[in-house]
Structures are given as structure tokens and as C-alpha cells.
Write a protein that holds these residues in place. Structure first.
Motif, PDB file in Angstrom:
ATOM      1  N   SER A  15       0.843  -1.193   0.000  1.00 45.40           N
ATOM      2  CA  SER A  15       0.000   0.000   0.000  1.00 45.40           C
ATOM      3  C   SER A  15       0.878   1.243   0.000  1.00 45.40           C
ATOM      4  CB  SER A  15      -0.930   0.022   1.223  1.00 45.40           C
ATOM      5  OG  SER A  15      -0.168   0.065   2.421  1.00 45.40           O
ATOM      6  N   GLY A  16       0.236   2.391  -0.233  1.00 44.94           N
ATOM      7  CA  GLY A  16       0.876   3.682  -0.070  1.00 44.94           C
ATOM      8  C   GLY A  16       2.125   3.886  -0.902  1.00 44.94           C
ATOM      9  N   ILE A  17       3.113   4.544  -0.291  1.00 45.43           N
ATOM     10  CA  ILE A  17       4.354   4.881  -0.995  1.00 45.43           C
ATOM     11  C   ILE A  17       5.099   3.626  -1.429  1.00 45.43           C
ATOM     12  CG2 ILE A  17       6.647   5.911  -0.697  1.00 45.43           C
ATOM     13  CD1 ILE A  17       5.293   8.072   1.041  1.00 45.43           C
ATOM     14  N   GLY A  18       5.116   2.602  -0.587  1.00 48.61           N
ATOM     15  CA  GLY A  18       5.799   1.361  -0.946  1.00 48.61           C
ATOM     16  C   GLY A  18       5.211   0.731  -2.190  1.00 48.61           C
ATOM     17  N   GLN A  19       3.887   0.650  -2.240  1.00 49.57           N
ATOM     18  CA  GLN A  19       3.230   0.109  -3.428  1.00 49.57           C
ATOM     19  C   GLN A  19       3.535   0.958  -4.648  1.00 49.57           C
ATOM     20  OE1 GLN A  19      -1.057  -0.283  -3.147  1.00 49.57           O
ATOM     21  NE2 GLN A  19      -1.289  -0.441  -5.373  1.00 49.57           N
ATOM     22  N   GLY A  20       3.459   2.272  -4.485  1.00 48.60           N
ATOM     23  CA  GLY A  20       3.710   3.165  -5.615  1.00 48.60           C
ATOM     24  C   GLY A  20       5.118   3.024  -6.162  1.00 48.60           C
ATOM     25  N   LEU A  21       6.107   2.959  -5.269  1.00 50.17           N
ATOM     26  CA  LEU A  21       7.485   2.786  -5.723  1.00 50.17           C
ATOM     27  C   LEU A  21       7.668   1.437  -6.405  1.00 50.17           C
ATOM     28  CD1 LEU A  21       9.476   4.219  -2.669  1.00 50.17           C
ATOM     29  CD2 LEU A  21       9.248   5.265  -4.935  1.00 50.17           C
ATOM     30  N   ALA A  22       7.086   0.397  -5.818  1.00 50.99           N
ATOM     31  CA  ALA A  22       7.220  -0.946  -6.391  1.00 50.99           C
ATOM     32  C   ALA A  22       6.632  -0.993  -7.792  1.00 50.99           C
ATOM     33  CB  ALA A  22       6.533  -1.967  -5.490  1.00 50.99           C
ATOM     34  N   GLU A  23       5.472  -0.403  -7.977  1.00 50.15           N
ATOM     35  CA  GLU A  23       4.834  -0.411  -9.291  1.00 50.15           C
ATOM     36  C   GLU A  23       5.632   0.417 -10.295  1.00 50.15           C
ATOM     37  OE1 GLU A  23       0.171  -1.197  -8.113  1.00 50.15           O
ATOM     38  OE2 GLU A  23       0.871   0.879  -8.304  1.00 50.15           O
ATOM     39  N   GLU A 178      18.392   8.229   0.895  1.00 47.05           N
ATOM     40  CA  GLU A 178      17.310   8.479   1.848  1.00 47.05           C
ATOM     41  C   GLU A 178      16.168   9.163   1.110  1.00 47.05           C
ATOM     42  OE1 GLU A 178      16.328  10.935   6.000  1.00 47.05           O
ATOM     43  OE2 GLU A 178      18.379  10.847   5.217  1.00 47.05           O
ATOM     44  N   ILE A 179      14.983   8.585   1.227  1.00 41.69           N
ATOM     45  CA  ILE A 179      13.779   9.183   0.669  1.00 41.69           C
ATOM     46  C   ILE A 179      12.980   9.749   1.832  1.00 41.69           C
ATOM     47  CG2 ILE A 179      11.643   8.766  -0.599  1.00 41.69           C
ATOM     48  CD1 ILE A 179      13.022   6.520  -2.079  1.00 41.69           C
ATOM     49  N   ALA A 180      12.814  11.061   1.872  1.00 39.79           N
ATOM     50  CA  ALA A 180      12.121  11.714   2.996  1.00 39.79           C
ATOM     51  C   ALA A 180      10.841  12.374   2.484  1.00 39.79           C
ATOM     52  CB  ALA A 180      13.031  12.749   3.658  1.00 39.79           C
ATOM     53  N   PRO A 181       9.710  11.693   2.579  1.00 41.36           N
ATOM     54  CA  PRO A 181       8.460  12.257   2.059  1.00 41.36           C
ATOM     55  C   PRO A 181       7.898  13.351   2.970  1.00 41.36           C
ATOM     56  CG  PRO A 181       8.365   9.843   2.241  1.00 41.36           C
ATOM     57  CD  PRO A 181       9.544  10.310   3.032  1.00 41.36           C
ATOM     58  N   PRO A 182       7.088  14.230   2.391  1.00 41.67           N
ATOM     59  CA  PRO A 182       6.293  15.151   3.195  1.00 41.67           C
ATOM     60  C   PRO A 182       5.023  14.429   3.642  1.00 41.67           C
ATOM     61  CG  PRO A 182       5.868  15.550   0.879  1.00 41.67           C
ATOM     62  CD  PRO A 182       6.884  14.423   0.951  1.00 41.67           C
ATOM     63  N   TYR A 183       4.026  15.169   4.032  1.00 42.52           N
ATOM     64  CA  TYR A 183       2.715  14.622   4.374  1.00 42.52           C
ATOM     65  C   TYR A 183       2.040  14.218   3.063  1.00 42.52           C
ATOM     66  CZ  TYR A 183      -1.949  14.576   6.649  1.00 42.52           C
ATOM     67  OH  TYR A 183      -3.182  14.231   7.147  1.00 42.52           O
ATOM     68  N   VAL A 184       1.862  12.908   2.852  1.00 45.16           N
ATOM     69  CA  VAL A 184       1.359  12.388   1.587  1.00 45.16           C
ATOM     70  C   VAL A 184       0.008  11.717   1.809  1.00 45.16           C
ATOM     71  CG1 VAL A 184       1.830  10.799  -0.333  1.00 45.16           C
ATOM     72  CG2 VAL A 184       3.710  12.072   0.718  1.00 45.16           C
ATOM     73  N   ARG A 185      -0.839  11.786   0.830  1.00 42.58           N
ATOM     74  CA  ARG A 185      -2.197  11.245   0.920  1.00 42.58           C
ATOM     75  C   ARG A 185      -2.163   9.720   0.787  1.00 42.58           C
ATOM     76  NH1 ARG A 185      -5.871  14.737  -2.825  1.00 42.58           N
ATOM     77  NH2 ARG A 185      -4.709  16.364  -1.716  1.00 42.58           N
ATOM     78  N   THR A 186      -1.893   9.057   1.907  1.00 40.20           N
ATOM     79  CA  THR A 186      -1.889   7.596   1.973  1.00 40.20           C
ATOM     80  C   THR A 186      -2.693   7.165   3.195  1.00 40.20           C
ATOM     81  OG1 THR A 186       0.041   7.343   3.435  1.00 40.20           O
ATOM     82  CG2 THR A 186       0.483   7.621   1.071  1.00 40.20           C
ATOM     83  N   GLY A 187      -2.824   5.864   3.371  1.00 37.55           N
ATOM     84  CA  GLY A 187      -3.555   5.344   4.518  1.00 37.55           C
ATOM     85  C   GLY A 187      -2.669   5.064   5.722  1.00 37.55           C
ATOM     86  N   ALA A 207       5.571  10.777  -8.801  1.00 38.20           N
ATOM     87  CA  ALA A 207       6.105  11.307 -10.060  1.00 38.20           C
ATOM     88  C   ALA A 207       7.327  12.175  -9.813  1.00 38.20           C
ATOM     89  CB  ALA A 207       5.018  12.096 -10.788  1.00 38.20           C
ATOM     90  N   GLU A 208       7.258  13.048  -8.813  1.00 37.40           N
ATOM     91  CA  GLU A 208       8.393  13.928  -8.530  1.00 37.40           C
ATOM     92  C   GLU A 208       9.577  13.147  -7.975  1.00 37.40           C
ATOM     93  OE1 GLU A 208       9.373  18.087  -6.115  1.00 37.40           O
ATOM     94  OE2 GLU A 208       7.295  17.387  -6.273  1.00 37.40           O
ATOM     95  N   THR A 209       9.302  12.177  -7.127  1.00 36.41           N
ATOM     96  CA  THR A 209      10.366  11.358  -6.540  1.00 36.41           C
ATOM     97  C   THR A 209      11.100  10.561  -7.610  1.00 36.41           C
ATOM     98  OG1 THR A 209       9.262  11.180  -4.393  1.00 36.41           O
ATOM     99  CG2 THR A 209      10.851   9.460  -4.949  1.00 36.41           C
ATOM    100  N   LEU A 210      10.358   9.913  -8.498  1.00 34.25           N
ATOM    101  CA  LEU A 210      10.997   9.123  -9.554  1.00 34.25           C
ATOM    102  C   LEU A 210      11.775  10.021 -10.509  1.00 34.25           C
ATOM    103  CD1 LEU A 210      10.863   6.006  -9.928  1.00 34.25           C
ATOM    104  CD2 LEU A 210       9.164   6.911  -8.340  1.00 34.25           C
ATOM    105  N   ASP A 211      11.266  11.205 -10.766  1.00 36.10           N
ATOM    106  CA  ASP A 211      11.987  12.148 -11.621  1.00 36.10           C
ATOM    107  C   ASP A 211      13.310  12.558 -10.983  1.00 36.10           C
ATOM    108  OD1 ASP A 211      12.119  14.094 -13.916  1.00 36.10           O
ATOM    109  OD2 ASP A 211      12.091  15.523 -12.255  1.00 36.10           O
TER     110      ASP A 211
END
Length: 257
Positions: A15-23, A178-187, A207-211
Motif C-alpha cells: 500500500s501507499g508509498i511502498g506500493q507506488g514505488l514498487a509499481e 534516503e527518501i524523505a516524504p512530506p505529508y502524503v495522501r496515503t492510509g 512522479a516527482e520522486t521518480l523524476d
């Protein structure tokens, strides 16, 4: 890290950021293995991403981590990238002595989990010609949200530990990011965060992180624009005022539920 041709393990990939990065990694020509506690959730993600593999793990359990390392290296003998994303975030009342149990659980999951998994996999990673460790921390490592004190403390500790790891493996093939996210719309903290208009949309964050990763594959820190006020709070000055403003704003949003 290079962006294709990797064999990648992502914890918290259901879920969330982990799922997004994996995909995103899967779509870029990497072989991806996601791990987490909820098998049904992992299976649902893998079903949408042909070739993605799954394993269950509880990163708060040392034996479960050891089993993950054994199984992951069997599935991906050339495993060369580890993404430490699994974590938990809970509110705490520090005036309640009973809150220590919650704090201990958060420390075990968010700090000991990635430390144990990274050190167990480091010989495997270092044996590959191109390898990387990506530790997901938080903007809250640099300016804490007072309602979630132990979460913030573990992310600050993981930031520090990541710096030391980067230095100690600097003469190996392993890059440390190190990936340091802000407040992101996840569960991460429930439905409120998943629907909070103040949070950065997950798709925009990814999108911004992968870029950033693609444009600067050697960057020690991957920081989207939105997290910079937190990351640079000390540098920009007025830290104490910003601390009060930030926590007052976040508390007001919660009070308005």
C-alpha cells in the motif's frame, strides 16, 4: 541507483508509498518483490503488475526478517536493491505511562526493522556490481509532529543511521539513498490522511520522486519540493516559530474532524 535492470525488494509494498514505488520500478523494467504482513493486499498489488512477486514479513520480528532474507535471495539470487519502506505511525499521549508499549512497538518496526534487514542483506548487496539501499524516512525526522513523537524520533534516528551506513559502505558497490516524504495522501494513519486535502497527492509525490531519482541517480537524499520547509527548518532560521506554527496547524486540522 540505476533505474532499470535491477532485482528489488520493497518492504511495506502492499500500500501507499511502498506500493507506488514498487509499481513504478516494475514499469521501468525491474524485477520487483514486495513484502509485508497482509498477504491479500500483496496479492492484489501483484495481480495488477505482471511479474511482481510477493513474500510476507513482519519487520518487527527478527525471525521473520531472517526468513524473508532467505526466501528473497532464493527468488531473486541477484537481488541488488533494498527499499526499507515498512513502518507504522500512531498518535501517543506521553503523559500516560502506558504509552511506552506503543513506543516500543514503533521503535521495533521503524528502526530495528530496517537496521536488521539491511545488515542481513548487506553481504548479498555488496556482492552485486550495482547495488542500492533506499531508506524511507520522513520530513518529520527534521521537525517533529508532536502528536506522533516516537514515529518522528525513529525517522530522525533512521536518517542518522543512513548517513553512517552511507559512509561505511562508500568504497563498495552499494549506494545509500534516503527518501524523505512530506505529508502524503496515503492510509498510513487511516482514512483521514488518505483523504486529507492538506496532504500531497500520492501520484504527484511518486512522479516527482521518480523524476529526482532519474535525474540524479547518486543523490544521497531524495527530497521533493514540498518537504523542503521541514528538511531545511533549521537552516532557514525561525525554527521555534515554525515548530509552533506547524504543530498548531496540524492539531487544528485534527480537532476539526
Amino acid at each position: 541507483m540505476k533505474m532499470s535492470g535491477n532485482a528489488i525488494l520493497v518492504t511495506g509494498g502492499g500500500s501507499g508509498i511502498g506500493q507506488g514505488l514498487a509499481e513504478a520500478f516494475c514499469a521501468r523494467g525491474n524485477r520487483v518483490l514486495i513484502a509485508g504482513r497482509n498477504r491479500e493486499r500483496l496479492e492484489a498489488v501483484a495481480a495488477k503488475n505482471p511479474g511482481m512477486q510477493i513474500l510476507t514479513v513482519d519487520v518487527a520480528d527478527e525471525a521473520s526478517i531472517a526468513q524473508l532474507v532467505e526466501q528473497a535471495t532464493q527468488k531473486l539470487p541477484d537481488l541488488n536493491v533494498l527499499v526499507n519502506n515498512a513502518g507504522m505511525m500512531q498518535t501517543e499521549n506521553l503523559r500516560d505511562p502506558a504509552s511506552v508499549a506503543k513506543a516500543e512497538a514503533i521503535v521495533t518496526t521503524n528502526l530495528l526493522g530496517p537496521i536488521r534487514l539491511t545488515l542481513a542483506l548487506l553481504p548479498q548487496l555488496a556482492a552485486q556490481p550495482d547495488a542500492a539501499v533506499l531508506n524511507v524516512t520522513s520530513g518529520l525526522a527534521f521537525l517533529p509532529l508532536t502528536t506522533t513523537p516516537t514515529y518522528c524520533a525513529t525517522k530522525a534516528a533512521l536518517h542518522s543511521w543512513t548517513q553512517s551506513l552511507r559512509w561505511q559502505v562508500r568504497n563498495t558497490s552499494v549506494k545509500v539513498h534516503e527518501i524523505a516524504p512530506p505529508y502524503v495522501r496515503t492510509g498510513l494513519t487511516g482514512e483521514r490522511q488518505a483523504n486529507d486535502p492538506r496532504a500531497m497527492p500520492l501520484e504527484d509525490y511518486l512522479a516527482e520522486t521518480l523524476d529526482l531519482l532519474e535525474r540524479n541517480p547518486d543523490a544521497p537524499e531524495i527530497l521533493v519540493e514540498r518537504v523542503l520547509p521541514l528538511r531545511e527548518a533549521e537552516l532557514r532560521g525561525g525554527y521555534d516559530e515554525f515548530f509552533i506554527q506547524f504543530n498548531t496547524m496540524m492539531e487544528a486540522g485534527r480537532d476539526g474532524e
